[in-house]
Design an enzyme around this catalytic site. Structure first.
Site, short mmCIF file in Angstrom:
data_model
loop_
_atom_site.label_atom_id
_atom_site.label_comp_id
_atom_site.label_asym_id
_atom_site.label_seq_id
_atom_site.Cartn_x
_atom_site.Cartn_y
_atom_site.Cartn_z
N GLY A 16 46.15 -5.20 55.21
CA GLY A 16 47.59 -5.01 55.41
C GLY A 16 48.11 -5.18 56.82
N THR A 17 47.51 -6.09 57.59
CA THR A 17 48.10 -6.32 58.93
C THR A 17 49.46 -7.01 58.80
OG1 THR A 17 46.97 -8.44 59.33
CG2 THR A 17 45.84 -6.44 60.07
N ASN A 18 49.63 -7.86 57.81
CA ASN A 18 50.96 -8.46 57.60
C ASN A 18 51.96 -7.41 57.12
OD1 ASN A 18 51.09 -11.50 58.04
ND2 ASN A 18 49.15 -11.28 56.95
N LYS A 86 45.93 -11.27 43.56
CA LYS A 86 46.08 -11.48 42.13
C LYS A 86 47.19 -12.51 41.91
CE LYS A 86 46.28 -8.47 38.26
NZ LYS A 86 47.34 -7.62 37.75
N ILE A 87 47.03 -13.33 40.88
CA ILE A 87 48.11 -14.28 40.57
C ILE A 87 49.17 -13.54 39.75
CG2 ILE A 87 48.67 -16.44 39.37
CD1 ILE A 87 46.71 -17.21 41.42
N LEU A 88 50.43 -13.66 40.16
CA LEU A 88 51.50 -12.98 39.41
C LEU A 88 51.75 -13.73 38.10
CD1 LEU A 88 54.24 -12.19 42.09
CD2 LEU A 88 52.75 -10.56 40.91
N ASN A 102 55.32 -15.61 49.91
CA ASN A 102 53.88 -15.46 50.15
C ASN A 102 53.54 -15.98 51.54
OD1 ASN A 102 51.08 -15.01 49.43
ND2 ASN A 102 50.87 -17.23 49.20
N HIS A 104 50.36 -17.71 53.59
CA HIS A 104 49.05 -18.34 53.37
C HIS A 104 48.48 -18.78 54.72
CE1 HIS A 104 45.89 -20.34 51.17
NE2 HIS A 104 46.03 -21.35 52.02
C1 GRF Z 1 46.22 -13.12 55.36
O1 GRF Z 1 45.42 -14.07 56.00
C2 GRF Z 1 47.21 -13.79 54.44
O2 GRF Z 1 47.63 -15.04 54.89
C3 GRF Z 1 46.41 -13.97 53.19
O3 GRF Z 1 45.62 -12.79 53.11
C4 GRF Z 1 45.42 -12.25 54.41
C5 GRF Z 1 45.89 -10.83 54.39
O4 GRF Z 1 45.64 -10.17 55.60
N1 GRF Z 1 47.25 -14.24 52.06
P1 GRF Z 1 46.25 -8.73 55.86
O5 GRF Z 1 45.83 -7.84 54.69
O6 GRF Z 1 47.73 -8.87 55.97
O7 GRF Z 1 45.63 -8.28 57.14
#
Ligand code: GRF
Length: 200
Positions: A16-18, A86-88, A102, A104
């Site tokens: 969950g860093t994003n 998971k694919i929605l 999303n 990526h």
């Molecule tokens: C990220 O690299 C994102 O692009 C991908 O999964 C990873 C999640 O990282 N979809 P975090 O859990 O947000 O650290």
């Protein structure tokens, strides 16, 4: 005219860093939105702890019907997939058309689609010997990583191992994801001929 604050759901599966980048950027009002709920399909996702620390209701939900009810009960305007593995189901992608973003960790359409997730993306990038990689935000449709692209940012590949490259790419993810969400919340992302145009 300023738009109304949007109700956001963040879906995660891991660290969950994003998610943290979105929490920080809603708390400092860079994003005009409120994270109403964080949902993980895995009970051990560290992102659930990040959410609780920030005082955001956080749940582990594995069932897609329950997920949809939770989203509808909370009047969600925007779903962010921040490392949701998971694919929605099509039912959800159709109801929330152009309302799911999303992130990526590559420059789509390279190194994306089924099987390209987590470290696998960076391993494939290094194996192929490309000189540049990066990150992409896009709207989610029924295809895997196929929806309209919102933003991309480049990262130079300079001999890193997969873990190092992952960290380097995460830094730009933490820039373009909050920025994409900010524009969404200001109603600035328009679809023209199936492509995203960022407008005023
Ligand atoms: C990220 O690299 C994102 O692009 C991908 O999964 C990873 C999640 O990282 N979809 P975090 O859990 O947000 O650290």
């Amino acid at each position: 005219m300023t738009s109304l604050s949007k109700n956001i759901a963040v879906l995660i599966s891991g660290g969950g860093t994003n998610l943290q980048a979105i929490i920080d950027n809603t708390e400092n009002n860079y994003i005009n939105g409120k994270i109403k709920i964080v949902i993980s399909n895995r009970e051990d996702a560290y992102g659930l702890i990040r959410a609780k620390k920030a005082g955001i209701p956080a749940f582990c939900i594995k069932d897609d019907e329950k997920l949809l009810s939770k989203l509808q009960d909370n009047k969600i305007d925007l779903i962010i997939l921040a490392g949701y593995l998971k694919i929605l189901p099509e039912k959800i992608t159709q109801i929330y058309e152009n309302k799911i973003i999303n992130i990526h960790p590559s420059l789509i359409p390279a190194f994306c689609g089924r099987g390209y997730y987590g470290l696998k993306v960076h391993e494939a990038v290094i194996k192929r010997g490309v000189k540049y990689t990066g990150a992409t935000t896009h709207f989610v449709n029924e295809g895997a990583d196929e929806g309209p692209i919102i933003m991309q940012k480049i990262v130079e590949v300079e001999g890193e191992n997969p873990e190092e490259l992952q960290q380097k790419v995460l830094k730009v993810e933490h820039e373009i994801l909050p920025k994409s969400v900010k524009y969404f919340c200001e109603d600035k992302l328009k679809l023209v001929d199936g492509k995203v145009v960022i407008g005023g």
